[in-house]
Write an enzyme that holds these catalytic residues in place. Structure first.
Site, PDB file in Angstrom:
ATOM      1  N   ASP A 160       0.831  -1.272   0.020  1.00 30.67           N
ATOM      2  CA  ASP A 160      -0.057  -0.067  -0.023  1.00 30.67           C
ATOM      3  C   ASP A 160       0.730   1.346   0.045  1.00 30.67           C
ATOM      4  O   ASP A 160       2.050   1.210   0.468  1.00 30.67           O
ATOM      5  CB  ASP A 160      -0.787   0.079   1.233  1.00 30.67           C
ATOM      6  CG  ASP A 160      -2.123  -1.194   1.234  1.00 30.67           C
ATOM      7  OD1 ASP A 160      -2.196  -1.633   0.010  1.00 30.67           O
ATOM      8  OD2 ASP A 160      -2.339  -1.536   2.644  1.00 30.67           O
ATOM      9  N   ARG A 161       0.270   2.345  -0.391  1.00 31.08           N
ATOM     10  CA  ARG A 161       1.096   3.567  -0.648  1.00 31.08           C
ATOM     11  C   ARG A 161       1.744   3.994   0.625  1.00 31.08           C
ATOM     12  O   ARG A 161       2.609   4.460   1.218  1.00 31.08           O
ATOM     13  CB  ARG A 161       0.249   4.868  -1.151  1.00 31.08           C
ATOM     14  CG  ARG A 161       0.910   6.009  -1.310  1.00 31.08           C
ATOM     15  CD  ARG A 161       0.146   7.041  -2.167  1.00 31.08           C
ATOM     16  NE  ARG A 161      -0.816   7.616  -1.636  1.00 31.08           N
ATOM     17  CZ  ARG A 161      -0.820   8.383  -0.572  1.00 31.08           C
ATOM     18  NH1 ARG A 161       0.188   9.228  -0.419  1.00 31.08           N
ATOM     19  NH2 ARG A 161      -2.190   8.858  -0.088  1.00 31.08           N
TER      20      ARG A 161
END
Length: 346
Positions: free
Chosen positions: A173-174
């Site tokens: 995930d970012r």
């Protein structure tokens, strides 16, 4: 044998291409650029105005839509083999077979590094397996998409390492920092689709709840249908004949840090399981976690282990750093190794 990058050392920053990026005081930012996107008319768009589609589907305001139409930056290509995009008005209706043609100046959000991170760090280039391993800083997306087309790990590495065929084997995930493995071509990527060849351990800050986290969780998870312009979310569902258990193993490392080994691979699995057990990750406001001073999710992918079934061996790819929030107690490395080798529950 795959091409290697012998000039890179472990922990060295892989600088983004200077023709596309510039350094900021706290991180990096993509330089502004002009792009054009062509999107075919979807079934739900038929009979709707250009203003309605662009405002609802793409979150653009009416003032911008009207200006883009007047300046010729928003056009409609009507159905037909040799159709040329034509100027449109905000009240123009779309029909089956039409396409939207949108040209605009892109200014992507900057990426600010925090918690001791300085950028994308080189870990290892494995010429035999055709794998490159890097440390991804929190805040940088793995893939291009949405507001981040150039500002992504894959784009930066493809340009900086001159490997246009590079593609991620695992995705973070970012907001998550840590190890990302990338295949140098499609053949390597296809070979490593077998997730039984991969073992991985994350580290999460759950504060004073760490000692309360059970050794495993098998609660089934489903991913909710994505709503445009809203964050993707997963949730726990009741066990049934139709549901599939999702397994995550845990170990308390001390200092509020929990080691997490996801055996299965559902979206946000670690985050959802910890929240479900009453121990949400610090900074994970999406799943009930408390905010942090740096405004970041405190989840770090520390180690990936890749098995070689032909040789009966494995190789570890380990992050060269721990974020400043990650302060496990002495002896945590042995606990991490034990977790990686623990047999998974049936």
């Amino acid at each position: 044998m795959y091409f290697t990058h012998p000039e890179l050392t472990v922990g060295e920053v892989i600088s983004p291409p200077e023709d596309e990026f510039e350094a900021t005081q706290a991180g990096i930012r993509a330089k502004a650029y002009i792009t054009t996107k062509i999107v075919d008319c979807k079934k739900r768009w038929r009979g709707r105005t250009l203003n309605d589609i662009m405002s609802v589907e793409f979150a653009l305001d009416s003032e911008y839509i009207g200006r883009a139409c007047r300046e010729g930056n928003l056009k409609i290509r009507r159905s037909g083999k040799n159709s040329v995009p034509q100027r449109a008005k905000s009240e123009s209706l779309l029909k089956n077979g039409d396409s939207l043609v949108h040209t605009w100046r892109v200014e992507e959000p900057r990426i600010d590094f925090a918690c001791g991170e300085t950028g994308v760090l080189f870990i290892r280039d494995d010429p035999v397996r055709g794998i490159i391993a890097v440390h991804k800083p929190a805040g940088l997306p793995t893939h291009s998409g949405g507001k981040y087309m150039r500002t992504s790990l894959v784009h930066i590495l493809a340009r900086s390492l001159h490997i246009p065929t590079i593609r991620p084997i695992n995705r973070l995930d970012r907001e998550t920092s840590g190890v990302v493995l990338l295949a140098k071509d499609a053949a390597v990527h296809e070979r490593l689709k077998d997730r039984s060849l991969l073992g991985k351990v994350y580290m999460a800050d759950v504060g004073d709840q760490a000692s309360q986290v059970p050794s495993s969780c098998r609660a089934p998870i489903v991913v909710d249908r994505h709503v445009p312009n809203q964050p993707l979310m997963s949730r726990i569902v009741e066990e049934s004949a139709e549901s599939t258990p999702c397994t995550t193993l845990f170990r308390d490392l001390g200092g509020g840090i929990v080691a997490c080994r996801p055996v299965t691979g559902k979206t946000h699995q670690i985050r959802v399981h910890l929240s479900h057990m009453g121990s949400p990750i610090q900074g994970d406001t999406l799943y009930g976690g408390a905010g942090t001073p740096e405004g970041r999710l405190r989840l770090h992918a520390h180690c990936y282990r890749v098995k070689d079934p032909d040789q009966g061996t494995s190789v570890d790819f380990i992050s060269p750093m721990l974020p400043t929030w990650c302060t496990p107690a002495e002896g945590w490395q042995a606990k991490l190794e034990a977790l990686l080798t623990t047999s998974t529950p049936g």
